[in-house]
Scaffold this active site. Structure first.
Site: not given
Ligand code: GLN
Length: 533
Positions: A192, A383, A509, A511
């Site tokens: 391969p 979020c 976020h 993370e």
């Molecule tokens: N749906 C939600 C918003 O648009 C949260 C988005 C998310 O968790 N990234 O505000």
């Protein structure tokens, strides 16, 4: 170095061989020798960015400081290198075509027929060269998504061929392939790899280095055979054996001398030694944890772990910082009810409610939050997870029975999460959320302040909906405070319940910013709280 060197990483045989991790590992080794490196991903799909893709299609959407919605491999680049990426690090076919078509409409190519070659390929080449423009980097590593032979990746492969031809010794191509083990024959098979190099040769590219994914060691004979059939030097056949953790891969590549071969082929002296002290410490701790804790991750994409890639990696970093092995218990929010949540959380030290979009699984998230709030279990809401914490508090503590986010129920009499004016005018879905890094002012004497040890932070966002400030007084009076604010736009970024041992929801976020070198303080404190619980 006077000019940036370009390293292209292509893939053959099959997808999912880990080009991103190989690219990030090579970059880590070059960085550890004192070079500045950046990595770029070229994705062959026609979406302008992955922002509108369902995570089932493409895993997590990673967001950069400058607000680009990108492929999750950019997350690996940042986690390994601890250097932020930007919009320029993520290119898709959609973006390339959009930009060429916009130029055509403006009259930039007046009189000319606009074609894949040279217009699309030139646009690709410019996007690759753009990263080295300000001479910030010694190396630009460009990863080509997809597998050689795919119709979609042809213009990228052609652009690489041209750049390699133009740049000569300032560029090289690493081809990642698979050397499968046939258990019936008891043998590793090189065919391969030979075929995929042939496919690359058909497009005019001779790879300089082959990185071979394998489950078993490649002995000398196999390496020689691959070298001979694929026109590469035997020491340019690099074994990439399956690793127990992605964080081992830089060490495996170091043993295989991948970076040395790269430097040699680019005619750069192999002078400086690796400075990998931090990585050594990290990997030692990762492999020898003193403690262990179970943390539940409640979300709706629990069958596809890649949907929460940055969160799972942030837990690995935070686990190491706490000398702890974090076992993530994946709980599908759709299956959670007020009746079964106590059982689901037996043996769990803390609960994270994940980000997300839409109605599916919301009730389970709210039931989870009610339980952890009432039972003093450490909680982190990210979020949508933070928005659900606000909704739950409004319903069960303040007494607004039908409180909701207008994302799920536009008719609610208590829209505690709603759109700000700016977002109400938005019609297009792509790239129109509140995206990228924003400042957040943190109030003193709050959990957030104890975690961040700072008055001002910057975190990345990806959402449309916001805490509705009309209700702020109701929340504060009932015991949920806004400990973090974007003071410019007057937006609530962090909520917490001071009477609870660890209850925090963040609109951003965290993370995305956790790296090997800098585990995120919020995750580090959260794991510490889980250990104490
Ligand atoms: N749906 C939600 C918003 O648009 C949260 C988005 C998310 O968790 N990234 O505000």
């Amino acid at each position: 170095m006077p000019n940036a060197k370009y390293i292209f990483v292509t893939g053959g045989v099959t997808s999912s061989l880990g080009k991103g991790i190989i690219s990030a590992s090579l970059a880590t080794l070059l960085q550890s020798r004192g070079f500045s490196v950046t990595i770029q991903k070229l994705d062959p799909y026609i979406n302008v960015d992955p922002g509108t893709l369902n995570p089932y299609e493409h895993g997590e959407c990673y967001v950069t400081n400058d607000g680009a919605e990108t492929d999750l491999d950019l997350g690996h680049y940042e986690r390994f290198l601890n250097v932020p990426t930007s919009r320029a690090n993520s290119i898709t076919t959609g973006r390339i075509y959009k930009s060429v078509i916009d130029k055509e409409r403006k009259g930039v190519y007046l009189g000319k027929t606009v074609q894949v070659i040279p217009h699309i390929t030139d646009e690709i080449k410019n996007s690759i060269k753009l990263l080295a423009k300000n001479k910030l980097y010694d190396f630009v590593i460009t990863e080509i998504g997809g597998t050689v032979g795919d119709i979609e990746s042809l213009p990228y492969i052609e652009a690489v061929r041209q750049m390699k031809w133009e740049m000569g010794k300032n560029s090289l191509v690493i081809h990642l392939t698979l050397v499968p083990f046939l258990s019936a024959a008891g043998e590793l098979k090189t065919k391969p790899t030979q075929h995929s190099v042939k496919a690359l040769l058909e497009y005019g590219i001779q790879p300089d280095i082959l990185v071979c994914r394998t489950e078993h060691e490649l002995n000398k004979d196999i390496r020689k055979k691959i070298a001979l059939f694929c026109n590469v030097e035997p020491d340019a056949v690099i074994e990439s054996i399956d690793a127990s953790t992605i964080y081992d891969v830089p060490f495996l590549m170091k043993e295989e001398k991948l970076d040395e071969v790269v430097l040699r082929k680019l005619h750069i002296k192999v002078e400086q030694k690796h400075e990998l002290g931090l990585w050594n410490k990290f990997i030692k701790k990762l492999k020898n944890p003193q403690f262990e804790v179970n943390i539940a991750l409640v979300g709706k994409y629990t069958e596809l772990k890649d949907a929460y890639k940055s969160i799972t990696e942030a837990f690995i970093h935070a686990g190491v910082a706490n000398n702890t092995k974090v076992n993530l218990i994946w709980l599908s929010s759709e299956k959670i009810t007020n009746e079964n949540i106590a059982d689901r959380l037996i043996g769990v030290g803390a609960v994270l409610v994940a980000p997300g979009f839409g109605e599916r699984g919301i009730d389970g998230k709210i039931a989870t939050i009610k339980y952890v709030r009432e039972n003093n279990i450490p909680f982190l809401g990210i979020c949508l997870g933070m928005q659900c914490a606000v909704i739950e508090f409004a319903r069960n503590v303040i007494g607004f029975e039908d409180a909701h986010s207008t994302e799920m129920n536009s008719e609610t009499t208590h829209p505690v999460i709603s759109l700000i004016e700016e977002q109400k005018r938005v019609v297009h879905k792509g790239g129109t959320m509140r995206l990228g890094a924003y400042d957040c002012q943190i109030k003193e004497n709050t959990l957030a302040h104890r975690i961040y040890k700072s008055d001002l932070i910057s975190e990345r966002h990806r959402h449309r909906f916001e805490f509705n400030n009309e209700y702020l007084h109701d929340f504060v009076n009932a015991g949920m405070i806004n400990s973090g604010m974007n003071t410019k736009a007057h937006l609530v970024e962090i909520v917490e319940i001071p009477s609870h041992p660890f209850f925090i929801g963040v609109q951003f976020h965290p993370e995305y910013k956790s790296t090997v070198a800098q585990p995120h303080p919020l995750f580090v404190s959260f794991v510490a709280a889980a250990l104490k619980a």
